[in-house]
Write a protein that holds these residues in place. Structure first.
Motif, mmCIF file in Angstrom:
data_model
loop_
_atom_site.group_PDB
_atom_site.id
_atom_site.type_symbol
_atom_site.label_atom_id
_atom_site.label_comp_id
_atom_site.label_asym_id
_atom_site.label_seq_id
_atom_site.Cartn_x
_atom_site.Cartn_y
_atom_site.Cartn_z
ATOM 1 N N MET A 25 1.871 2.385 2.102
ATOM 2 C CA MET A 25 0.472 2.657 1.850
ATOM 3 C C MET A 25 0.054 1.877 0.604
ATOM 4 O O MET A 25 0.823 1.760 -0.348
ATOM 5 N N LYS A 26 -1.167 1.373 0.616
ATOM 6 C CA LYS A 26 -1.722 0.660 -0.541
ATOM 7 C C LYS A 26 -2.634 1.626 -1.298
ATOM 8 O O LYS A 26 -3.589 2.151 -0.737
ATOM 9 N N ILE A 27 -2.318 1.820 -2.571
ATOM 10 C CA ILE A 27 -2.997 2.799 -3.403
ATOM 11 C C ILE A 27 -3.760 2.100 -4.528
ATOM 12 O O ILE A 27 -3.178 1.335 -5.298
ATOM 13 N N ALA A 28 -5.051 2.411 -4.640
ATOM 14 C CA ALA A 28 -5.849 1.952 -5.778
ATOM 15 C C ALA A 28 -5.682 2.966 -6.901
ATOM 16 O O ALA A 28 -5.611 4.173 -6.648
ATOM 17 N N ILE A 29 -5.620 2.483 -8.118
ATOM 18 C CA ILE A 29 -5.599 3.382 -9.271
ATOM 19 C C ILE A 29 -6.570 2.843 -10.305
ATOM 20 O O ILE A 29 -6.688 1.630 -10.487
ATOM 21 N N GLY A 30 -7.299 3.753 -10.938
ATOM 22 C CA GLY A 30 -8.254 3.330 -11.952
ATOM 23 C C GLY A 30 -8.551 4.464 -12.916
ATOM 24 O O GLY A 30 -8.394 5.635 -12.586
ATOM 25 N N GLU B 167 5.336 3.531 -8.775
ATOM 26 C CA GLU B 167 6.111 2.290 -8.610
ATOM 27 C C GLU B 167 7.616 2.553 -8.579
ATOM 28 O O GLU B 167 8.349 1.903 -7.831
ATOM 29 N N GLN B 168 8.075 3.509 -9.379
ATOM 30 C CA GLN B 168 9.511 3.778 -9.485
ATOM 31 C C GLN B 168 10.037 4.727 -8.409
ATOM 32 O O GLN B 168 11.233 4.734 -8.132
ATOM 33 N N ASN B 169 9.154 5.521 -7.809
ATOM 34 C CA ASN B 169 9.621 6.587 -6.917
ATOM 35 C C ASN B 169 9.115 6.516 -5.484
ATOM 36 O O ASN B 169 9.437 7.404 -4.693
ATOM 37 N N THR B 170 8.314 5.523 -5.157
ATOM 38 C CA THR B 170 7.792 5.438 -3.803
ATOM 39 C C THR B 170 7.822 3.990 -3.334
ATOM 40 O O THR B 170 8.074 3.075 -4.115
ATOM 41 N N GLU B 171 7.500 3.809 -2.090
ATOM 42 C CA GLU B 171 7.392 2.475 -1.504
ATOM 43 C C GLU B 171 5.938 1.984 -1.529
ATOM 44 O O GLU B 171 5.642 0.892 -1.064
ATOM 45 N N ASP C 67 -4.166 -1.947 -9.478
ATOM 46 C CA ASP C 67 -4.742 -1.366 -10.693
ATOM 47 C C ASP C 67 -6.134 -1.930 -10.951
ATOM 48 O O ASP C 67 -6.295 -3.123 -11.185
ATOM 49 N N TYR C 68 -7.136 -1.048 -10.937
ATOM 50 C CA TYR C 68 -8.525 -1.434 -11.172
ATOM 51 C C TYR C 68 -8.961 -1.191 -12.619
ATOM 52 O O TYR C 68 -10.140 -1.236 -12.922
ATOM 53 N N GLY C 69 -8.006 -0.957 -13.492
ATOM 54 C CA GLY C 69 -8.340 -0.791 -14.897
ATOM 55 C C GLY C 69 -8.568 0.671 -15.224
ATOM 56 O O GLY C 69 -8.468 1.520 -14.365
ATOM 57 N N LEU D 195 -2.669 8.299 -19.079
ATOM 58 C CA LEU D 195 -2.219 9.045 -17.910
ATOM 59 C C LEU D 195 -2.111 8.118 -16.700
ATOM 60 O O LEU D 195 -1.162 8.212 -15.919
ATOM 61 N N LYS D 196 -3.055 7.195 -16.557
ATOM 62 C CA LYS D 196 -3.004 6.224 -15.461
ATOM 63 C C LYS D 196 -1.721 5.432 -15.519
ATOM 64 O O LYS D 196 -1.050 5.236 -14.495
ATOM 65 N N GLU D 197 -1.358 4.972 -16.699
ATOM 66 C CA GLU D 197 -0.141 4.179 -16.849
ATOM 67 C C GLU D 197 1.100 4.995 -16.465
ATOM 68 O O GLU D 197 2.016 4.480 -15.818
ATOM 69 N N GLY D 198 1.133 6.263 -16.849
ATOM 70 C CA GLY D 198 2.255 7.127 -16.490
ATOM 71 C C GLY D 198 2.343 7.387 -14.996
ATOM 72 O O GLY D 198 3.422 7.351 -14.403
ATOM 73 N N VAL D 199 1.197 7.627 -14.378
ATOM 74 C CA VAL D 199 1.151 7.857 -12.931
ATOM 75 C C VAL D 199 1.526 6.587 -12.181
ATOM 76 O O VAL D 199 2.279 6.625 -11.202
#
Length: 158
Positions: free
Chosen positions: A1-6, A23-27, A32-34, A14-18
């Protein structure tokens, strides 16, 4: 799945932690939209870009973060066809997807910490909409269509 994060500047850390957690635990692939640092960014701008990408089929789901999670959800929900849900617990995050087919999970960095956010994100990403509440989601879409293209003043005058 392709996930947008912003996120806006309030949600940057919190965004950076999520993002690292995903990235480390899923495929899943993350886009990243900032924002990309702690400089002030207005959350409606980030919510618009994430909503547009999802609506146009570039990405499957999104995660938006601001101070409370409310501003990004309100902003994203203004985009036609988008359903964003603010969730700060795993049950709500799971139900946002299962019951409402919410394409965007919104969270507040001033409400929850990174460890809880990881659990919330995990609950949201680990379920797929099974169309169990399709009748209700269809009604939401019909309401949206009824008011599509009308300005706020036009809607208030009816």
């Amino acid at each position: 799945m392709k996930i947008a994060i912003g996120a806006d500047h309030n949600g940057y850390e919190l965004k950076e932690g999520v993002k690292a957690f995903i990235e480390q635990n899923t495929e899943h692939k993350i886009v990243d939209y900032g924002c990309h640092d702690c400089e002030a960014v207005d959350y409606p701008d980030v919510a618009y870009e994430v909503s547009r990408a999802i609506n146009e089929g570039e990405l499957d789901r999104g995660i938006l973060i601001c101070g409370t999670g409310l501003g990004v959800a309100i902003s994203a929900n203004k985009y036609p066809g988008i359903r964003a849900a603010t969730c700060h617990d795993t049950y709500s995050a799971e139900r946002a997807q299962l019951s409402n087919n919410a394409q965007i999970l919104a969270m507040g960095a001033q409400i929850i910490g990174v460890e809880v956010a990881k659990k919330v994100v995990g609950a949201y990403l680990n379920v797929e909409w099974a169309e169990g509440s399709k009748r209700k989601v269809d009604k939401i879409n019909e309401i949206e269509k009824e008011f599509a293209g009308k300005g706020v003043q036009e809607t208030m005058e009816e």
